[in-house]
Design an enzyme around this catalytic site. Structure first.
Site, PDB file in Angstrom:
ATOM      1  CG  HIS A 293      -8.675  -3.153  -2.109  1.00 47.41           C
ATOM      2  ND1 HIS A 293      -9.560  -2.467  -2.878  1.00 47.41           N
ATOM      3  CD2 HIS A 293      -8.386  -2.523  -1.103  1.00 47.41           C
ATOM      4  CE1 HIS A 293      -9.743  -1.317  -2.339  1.00 47.41           C
ATOM      5  NE2 HIS A 293      -9.192  -1.418  -0.900  1.00 47.41           N
ATOM      6  CG  PHE A 294      -9.544  -9.015   1.296  1.00 50.99           C
ATOM      7  CD1 PHE A 294     -10.042  -9.372   2.447  1.00 50.99           C
ATOM      8  CD2 PHE A 294      -9.908  -9.501   0.133  1.00 50.99           C
ATOM      9  CE1 PHE A 294     -11.260  -9.720   2.255  1.00 50.99           C
ATOM     10  CE2 PHE A 294     -11.060 -10.133   0.017  1.00 50.99           C
ATOM     11  CZ  PHE A 294     -11.692 -10.541   0.993  1.00 50.99           C
ATOM     12  CG  HIS A 295      -6.861  -2.669   3.503  1.00 52.53           C
ATOM     13  ND1 HIS A 295      -6.124  -1.537   3.249  1.00 52.53           N
ATOM     14  CD2 HIS A 295      -7.921  -2.498   2.957  1.00 52.53           C
ATOM     15  CE1 HIS A 295      -6.902  -0.490   2.427  1.00 52.53           C
ATOM     16  NE2 HIS A 295      -7.739  -1.219   2.349  1.00 52.53           N
TER      17      HIS A 295
ATOM     18  CD  GLN B 191     -14.636  -0.299  -2.560  1.00 49.59           C
ATOM     19  OE1 GLN B 191     -15.718  -0.344  -2.348  1.00 49.59           O
ATOM     20  NE2 GLN B 191     -14.018  -1.148  -3.360  1.00 49.59           N
TER      21      GLN B 191
ATOM     22  CG  ASP C 297      -1.904   0.909   1.279  1.00 49.55           C
ATOM     23  OD1 ASP C 297      -1.852   2.220   0.766  1.00 49.55           O
ATOM     24  OD2 ASP C 297      -3.081   0.669   1.212  1.00 49.55           O
TER      25      ASP C 297
HETATM   26  P1  AMP Z   1      -9.885   1.434   0.136  1.00 51.12           P
HETATM   27  O1  AMP Z   1      -9.897   2.889   0.815  1.00 51.12           O
HETATM   28  O2  AMP Z   1     -10.405   0.183   1.147  1.00 51.12           O
HETATM   29  O3  AMP Z   1     -10.440   1.063  -1.125  1.00 51.12           O
HETATM   30  O4  AMP Z   1      -8.283   1.358   0.093  1.00 51.12           O
HETATM   31  C1  AMP Z   1      -7.483   1.563  -1.038  1.00 51.12           C
HETATM   32  C2  AMP Z   1      -6.158   1.568  -0.669  1.00 51.12           C
HETATM   33  O5  AMP Z   1      -5.190   1.651  -1.629  1.00 51.12           O
HETATM   34  C3  AMP Z   1      -5.691   2.609   0.422  1.00 51.12           C
HETATM   35  O6  AMP Z   1      -5.060   1.969   1.581  1.00 51.12           O
HETATM   36  C4  AMP Z   1      -4.712   3.382  -0.205  1.00 51.12           C
HETATM   37  O7  AMP Z   1      -3.653   3.972   0.466  1.00 51.12           O
HETATM   38  C5  AMP Z   1      -4.203   2.521  -1.471  1.00 51.12           C
HETATM   39  N1  AMP Z   1      -3.752   3.117  -2.694  1.00 51.12           N
HETATM   40  C6  AMP Z   1      -4.158   4.136  -3.351  1.00 51.12           C
HETATM   41  N2  AMP Z   1      -3.457   4.269  -4.431  1.00 51.12           N
HETATM   42  C7  AMP Z   1      -2.417   3.179  -4.631  1.00 51.12           C
HETATM   43  C8  AMP Z   1      -1.505   2.915  -5.272  1.00 51.12           C
HETATM   44  N3  AMP Z   1      -1.341   3.596  -6.513  1.00 51.12           N
HETATM   45  N4  AMP Z   1      -0.802   1.911  -5.102  1.00 51.12           N
HETATM   46  C9  AMP Z   1      -0.549   1.359  -3.795  1.00 51.12           C
HETATM   47  N5  AMP Z   1      -1.628   1.460  -3.095  1.00 51.12           N
HETATM   48  C10 AMP Z   1      -2.464   2.485  -3.331  1.00 51.12           C
END
Ligand code: AMP
Length: 144
Positions: free
Chosen positions: A107-109, A101, A37
């Site tokens: 996606h899974f964190h 989101q 991330d």
């Molecule tokens: P969500 O808010 O659950 O949709 O999570 C999206 C995640 O993607 C967040 O934790 C962001 O920090 C991460 N994120 C956004 N853009 C990128 C990127 N280009 N590469 C890696 N992670 C990203």
């Protein structure tokens, strides 16, 4: 974005899957991609996605693809546990903007938790440079 929105093939993670956008990669199969991330909430925060399901959220993927994704989450989380030795590991997954989101590709964190260290704010702050993420990713990869 609502829970019933159509999948947007130009979302950031779709671009990463196509190779149109860079990532610090951890693990890849024909179906799965795991990467760091870029706005990490803790040291080793990473993400696991399905490359082919074209799913916006959890309600948008068939159960067999979801099972494969869950298996990959367990595999990468195990490598995070072994490679970084956190005190805990949080697995998170958000559906719809009101739930938090921000990227509309399922996606899974995987968020390592270190006792006494506060988590960063979700999807905020400045992006971590690849040079910072790379040694952390190397420790995870070595444990895969
Ligand atoms: P969500 O808010 O659950 O949709 O999570 C999206 C995640 O993607 C967040 O934790 C962001 O920090 C991460 N994120 C956004 N853009 C990128 C990127 N280009 N590469 C890696 N992670 C990203």
């Amino acid at each position: 974005m609502s829970l019933n929105e159509t999948y947007d093939p130009d979302n950031i993670f779709a671009k990463i899957v196509r190779g149109d956008m860079a990532c610090v990669q951890l693990y890849e199969t024909d179906d799965i991609l795991a990467f760091m991330d870029v706005f990490p909430q803790s040291r080793g925060h990473c993400l696991v996605i399905h490359k082919k399901a074209d799913a916006t959220n959890l309600f948008d993927i068939d159960a067999s693809a979801l099972a494969g994704l869950a298996g990959a989450v367990q595999k990468v989380a195990t490598a995070v546990k072994t490679g970084l030795k956190p005190d805990g590991v949080r697995i998170a997954q958000f559906n719809g903007a009101p739930a938090g989101q921000t990227v509309f590709h399922l996606h899974f964190h995987i968020i390592p938790i270190y006792e006494g260290e506060a988590l960063g704010v979700h999807a905020a702050g400045g992006p971590a440079p690849a040079e910072t993420l790379e040694p952390i990713a190397a420790a995870i990869r070595a444990a895969l």
